[in-house]
Design a protein around this motif. Structure first.
Motif, PDB file in Angstrom:
ATOM      1  N   ILE A   1      -8.853  -1.600   5.464  1.00  0.00           N
ATOM      2  CA  ILE A   1      -8.721  -0.189   5.070  1.00  0.00           C
ATOM      3  C   ILE A   1     -10.151   0.713   5.579  1.00  0.00           C
ATOM      4  O   ILE A   1     -11.010  -0.379   5.283  1.00  0.00           O
ATOM      5  CB  ILE A   1      -8.175   0.105   3.736  1.00  0.00           C
ATOM      6  CG1 ILE A   1      -8.860  -0.266   2.874  1.00  0.00           C
ATOM      7  CG2 ILE A   1      -6.683  -0.095   3.472  1.00  0.00           C
ATOM      8  CD1 ILE A   1      -8.505   0.268   1.362  1.00  0.00           C
TER       9      ILE A   1
ATOM     10  N   ALA B   1       1.028   4.369   2.810  1.00  0.00           N
ATOM     11  CA  ALA B   1       0.426   4.087   3.395  1.00  0.00           C
ATOM     12  C   ALA B   1      -0.135   4.903   4.586  1.00  0.00           C
ATOM     13  O   ALA B   1       1.094   5.256   5.994  1.00  0.00           O
ATOM     14  CB  ALA B   1       0.348   2.156   4.017  1.00  0.00           C
TER      15      ALA B   1
ATOM     16  N   LEU C   1      -9.210  -6.507   3.477  1.00  0.00           N
ATOM     17  CA  LEU C   1      -8.636  -6.332   2.504  1.00  0.00           C
ATOM     18  C   LEU C   1      -8.378  -8.262   3.437  1.00  0.00           C
ATOM     19  O   LEU C   1      -7.633  -9.494   2.779  1.00  0.00           O
ATOM     20  CB  LEU C   1      -7.050  -5.431   2.631  1.00  0.00           C
ATOM     21  CG  LEU C   1      -6.828  -4.942   2.422  1.00  0.00           C
ATOM     22  CD1 LEU C   1      -5.500  -3.720   2.115  1.00  0.00           C
ATOM     23  CD2 LEU C   1      -7.613  -5.028   0.398  1.00  0.00           C
TER      24      LEU C   1
ATOM     25  N   TYR D   1      -8.477   7.301   2.970  1.00  0.00           N
ATOM     26  CA  TYR D   1      -8.126   5.612   3.925  1.00  0.00           C
ATOM     27  C   TYR D   1      -7.445   5.947   4.602  1.00  0.00           C
ATOM     28  O   TYR D   1      -5.935   6.119   4.637  1.00  0.00           O
ATOM     29  CB  TYR D   1      -8.316   4.609   2.726  1.00  0.00           C
ATOM     30  CG  TYR D   1      -9.867   5.268   2.249  1.00  0.00           C
ATOM     31  CD1 TYR D   1     -10.925   3.419   2.687  1.00  0.00           C
ATOM     32  CD2 TYR D   1     -10.702   5.454   1.041  1.00  0.00           C
ATOM     33  CE1 TYR D   1     -11.759   3.749   1.837  1.00  0.00           C
ATOM     34  CE2 TYR D   1     -11.634   5.629   0.881  1.00  0.00           C
ATOM     35  CZ  TYR D   1     -12.431   4.206   0.663  1.00  0.00           C
ATOM     36  OH  TYR D   1     -13.238   4.303   0.636  1.00  0.00           O
TER      37      TYR D   1
ATOM     38  N   LEU E   1      -6.660   5.038  -2.513  1.00  0.00           N
ATOM     39  CA  LEU E   1      -7.709   5.294  -1.759  1.00  0.00           C
ATOM     40  C   LEU E   1      -6.636   5.946  -0.981  1.00  0.00           C
ATOM     41  O   LEU E   1      -7.390   6.604   0.411  1.00  0.00           O
ATOM     42  CB  LEU E   1      -8.223   4.041  -1.212  1.00  0.00           C
ATOM     43  CG  LEU E   1      -9.079   2.478  -2.342  1.00  0.00           C
ATOM     44  CD1 LEU E   1      -9.019   1.473  -1.866  1.00  0.00           C
ATOM     45  CD2 LEU E   1     -10.399   4.076  -2.525  1.00  0.00           C
TER      46      LEU E   1
ATOM     47  N   LEU F   1      -4.798  -9.594  -4.289  1.00  0.00           N
ATOM     48  CA  LEU F   1      -5.373  -8.427  -3.686  1.00  0.00           C
ATOM     49  C   LEU F   1      -5.669  -7.891  -5.354  1.00  0.00           C
ATOM     50  O   LEU F   1      -7.078  -7.623  -5.355  1.00  0.00           O
ATOM     51  CB  LEU F   1      -4.849  -7.520  -2.888  1.00  0.00           C
ATOM     52  CG  LEU F   1      -4.857  -8.101  -1.915  1.00  0.00           C
ATOM     53  CD1 LEU F   1      -3.865  -6.911  -0.946  1.00  0.00           C
ATOM     54  CD2 LEU F   1      -6.721  -8.013  -1.294  1.00  0.00           C
TER      55      LEU F   1
ATOM     56  N   LYS G   1      -4.676   1.299  -6.951  1.00  0.00           N
ATOM     57  CA  LYS G   1      -5.625   1.594  -6.532  1.00  0.00           C
ATOM     58  C   LYS G   1      -5.663   1.328  -4.957  1.00  0.00           C
ATOM     59  O   LYS G   1      -6.471   2.268  -4.669  1.00  0.00           O
ATOM     60  CB  LYS G   1      -7.079   0.317  -6.547  1.00  0.00           C
ATOM     61  CG  LYS G   1      -7.784   0.183  -5.625  1.00  0.00           C
ATOM     62  CD  LYS G   1      -8.794   1.557  -6.384  1.00  0.00           C
ATOM     63  CE  LYS G   1     -10.704   1.010  -5.880  1.00  0.00           C
ATOM     64  NZ  LYS G   1     -11.050   2.449  -6.796  1.00  0.00           N
ATOM     65  N   LEU G   2      -4.648   1.473  -4.223  1.00  0.00           N
ATOM     66  CA  LEU G   2      -4.580   1.440  -2.607  1.00  0.00           C
ATOM     67  C   LEU G   2      -3.864   2.533  -2.721  1.00  0.00           C
ATOM     68  O   LEU G   2      -4.678   3.035  -1.793  1.00  0.00           O
ATOM     69  CB  LEU G   2      -3.751  -0.142  -2.035  1.00  0.00           C
ATOM     70  CG  LEU G   2      -4.117  -1.626  -2.564  1.00  0.00           C
ATOM     71  CD1 LEU G   2      -3.421  -2.062  -2.118  1.00  0.00           C
ATOM     72  CD2 LEU G   2      -5.707  -1.078  -1.359  1.00  0.00           C
TER      73      LEU G   2
ATOM     74  N   SER H   1      -1.244  -2.352  -6.210  1.00  0.00           N
ATOM     75  CA  SER H   1      -0.888  -1.345  -5.595  1.00  0.00           C
ATOM     76  C   SER H   1      -1.585  -0.030  -5.922  1.00  0.00           C
ATOM     77  O   SER H   1      -1.390   1.364  -4.822  1.00  0.00           O
ATOM     78  CB  SER H   1       0.762  -0.787  -5.909  1.00  0.00           C
ATOM     79  OG  SER H   1       0.884  -1.966  -5.580  1.00  0.00           O
TER      80      SER H   1
ATOM     81  N   ILE I   1       0.916  -1.537   0.165  1.00  0.00           N
ATOM     82  CA  ILE I   1      -0.736  -0.154  -0.250  1.00  0.00           C
ATOM     83  C   ILE I   1       0.755   1.106   0.035  1.00  0.00           C
ATOM     84  O   ILE I   1       0.988   1.900   0.736  1.00  0.00           O
ATOM     85  CB  ILE I   1      -0.794   0.116   1.157  1.00  0.00           C
ATOM     86  CG1 ILE I   1      -1.851  -1.181   1.397  1.00  0.00           C
ATOM     87  CG2 ILE I   1      -1.947   1.317   1.065  1.00  0.00           C
ATOM     88  CD1 ILE I   1      -2.835  -1.321   2.365  1.00  0.00           C
TER      89      ILE I   1
ATOM     90  N   TYR J   1      -7.466  -4.725  -6.219  1.00  0.00           N
ATOM     91  CA  TYR J   1      -7.053  -3.577  -5.229  1.00  0.00           C
ATOM     92  C   TYR J   1      -5.097  -3.807  -5.877  1.00  0.00           C
ATOM     93  O   TYR J   1      -4.700  -4.664  -4.772  1.00  0.00           O
ATOM     94  CB  TYR J   1      -7.618  -4.437  -3.784  1.00  0.00           C
ATOM     95  CG  TYR J   1      -8.496  -4.116  -3.592  1.00  0.00           C
ATOM     96  CD1 TYR J   1      -9.629  -2.404  -3.158  1.00  0.00           C
ATOM     97  CD2 TYR J   1      -9.573  -5.171  -3.014  1.00  0.00           C
ATOM     98  CE1 TYR J   1     -10.440  -2.487  -2.828  1.00  0.00           C
ATOM     99  CE2 TYR J   1     -10.691  -4.921  -3.343  1.00  0.00           C
ATOM    100  CZ  TYR J   1     -11.556  -3.779  -2.609  1.00  0.00           C
ATOM    101  OH  TYR J   1     -12.794  -3.530  -2.531  1.00  0.00           O
TER     102      TYR J   1
ATOM    103  N   VAL K   1      -5.260   2.901   7.477  1.00  0.00           N
ATOM    104  CA  VAL K   1      -4.312   1.329   6.989  1.00  0.00           C
ATOM    105  C   VAL K   1      -4.486   0.680   8.715  1.00  0.00           C
ATOM    106  O   VAL K   1      -4.129   1.258   9.855  1.00  0.00           O
ATOM    107  CB  VAL K   1      -3.482   1.222   6.505  1.00  0.00           C
ATOM    108  CG1 VAL K   1      -3.411  -0.342   7.340  1.00  0.00           C
ATOM    109  CG2 VAL K   1      -3.192   1.377   5.163  1.00  0.00           C
TER     110      VAL K   1
END
Length: 274
Positions: free
Chosen positions: A268, A149, A173, A231, A226, A213, A222-223, A220, A146, A218, A233
């Motif tokens: 997340i 993160a 996740l 978002y 977010l 993922l 996309k995460l 990297s 992520i 999901y 974690v």
């Protein structure tokens, strides 16, 4: 944690992101005659780390052949299934979850201990622990999936208890389903159960989890997107380590608070607006 067996679950997953799904608790079944002689359940071997950088040999069960040298495995996670006394010395039955196994003098390894989440006072305090503690190697590998993160101690605490109340748009996740290959076997599983297995290194586990993922969208990118939308974690990885250890360091004195906290959380979510 059932870290010795990857469990094949047949469950109906709720819509991802709507609710948390309860994760299995750790179940430990040690039988102990005294603090020096004990045997674990088949799936409950205690986690230890190498405790020396000198020659320290793993022997075969007859003690007539040196099988491995611990100094060649400085970062390995060891699973200890049995303790016994031989010639007034305490030895452990040891395995890396693969081909490296045998018996070793107990002083060459040290029990893995994780801190409970309520022992941290801030996000930065918890992040420092995640980035440095030996017990958090898998956490570090997962966080690399992520980009940028933002780790939240509060979300981690709530997710570990399956009681997320201060967040919305929850994406668990750990419950993302997919396929994983272990040896010659490819099987269906969910991220949580694959990560709690022991047949791969932490880096390999995270790599496979990343593929699972990504297959569900999901990636990297996309995460990371977010994270840029606010978002956070929530992550907690016990991996079967102890939460406290008595002075002797033997598993008969180790405390596993499995009924209080799950062995893993990986979610997340966005904080709720006031």
């Amino acid at each position: 944690m059932n870290k010795k067996i990857v469990r094949f679950l047949s469950i109906g997953l709720l819509t991802l992101g709507i609710s948390m799904i309860a994760q299995p608790m750790i179940s430990h079944a040690w039988t102990s005659t005294n603090k020096y002689t004990w045997t674990s359940g088949k799936a409950d071997a205690a986690i230890y780390y190498t405790n020396t950088n000198k020659n320290a040999y793993i022997w075969n069960s007859r003690f007539n052949k040196k099988m491995h040298n611990l100094k060649n495995y400085p970062y390995t996670t060891w699973y200890i299934s049995r303790s016994f006394v031989r010639k007034n010395k305490v030895y452990y039955s040891i395995s890396n979850g693969g081909k490296v196994k045998g018996v070793v003098w107990h002083g060459y390894v040290t029990p893995a201990v994780v801190k409970t989440l309520n022992s941290f006072n801030s996000d930065s305090d918890y992040l420092s622990y995640l980035n440095t503690d030996k017990s958090q190697k898998l956490s570090r590998a997962l966080l690399k999936l992520i980009p940028n993160a933002t780790v939240s101690l509060n979300l981690s605490q709530q997710a570990s208890m399956n009681k997320i109340t201060d967040y919305q748009n929850i994406i668990n996740l750990g419950t993302v389903s997919g396929t994983a290959t272990e040896g010659a076997i490819t099987h269906k599983t969910i991220v949580h159960d694959f990560l709690m297995g022991f047949s791969a290194t932490n880096a390999a586990k995270a790599k496979t989890a990343g593929k699972m993922l990504a297959a569900k969208g999901y990636t990297s990118d996309k995460l990371a997107s977010l994270m840029s939308q606010g978002y956070q974690v929530g992550i907690y990885v016990n991996d079967g380590a102890a939460t406290s250890v008595g002075k002797s360091g033997y598993p008969s004195t180790i405390s596993f608070k499995s009924s209080v906290q799950n062995n893993m959380a990986f979610v997340i979510a966005k904080p709720k607006e006031n």
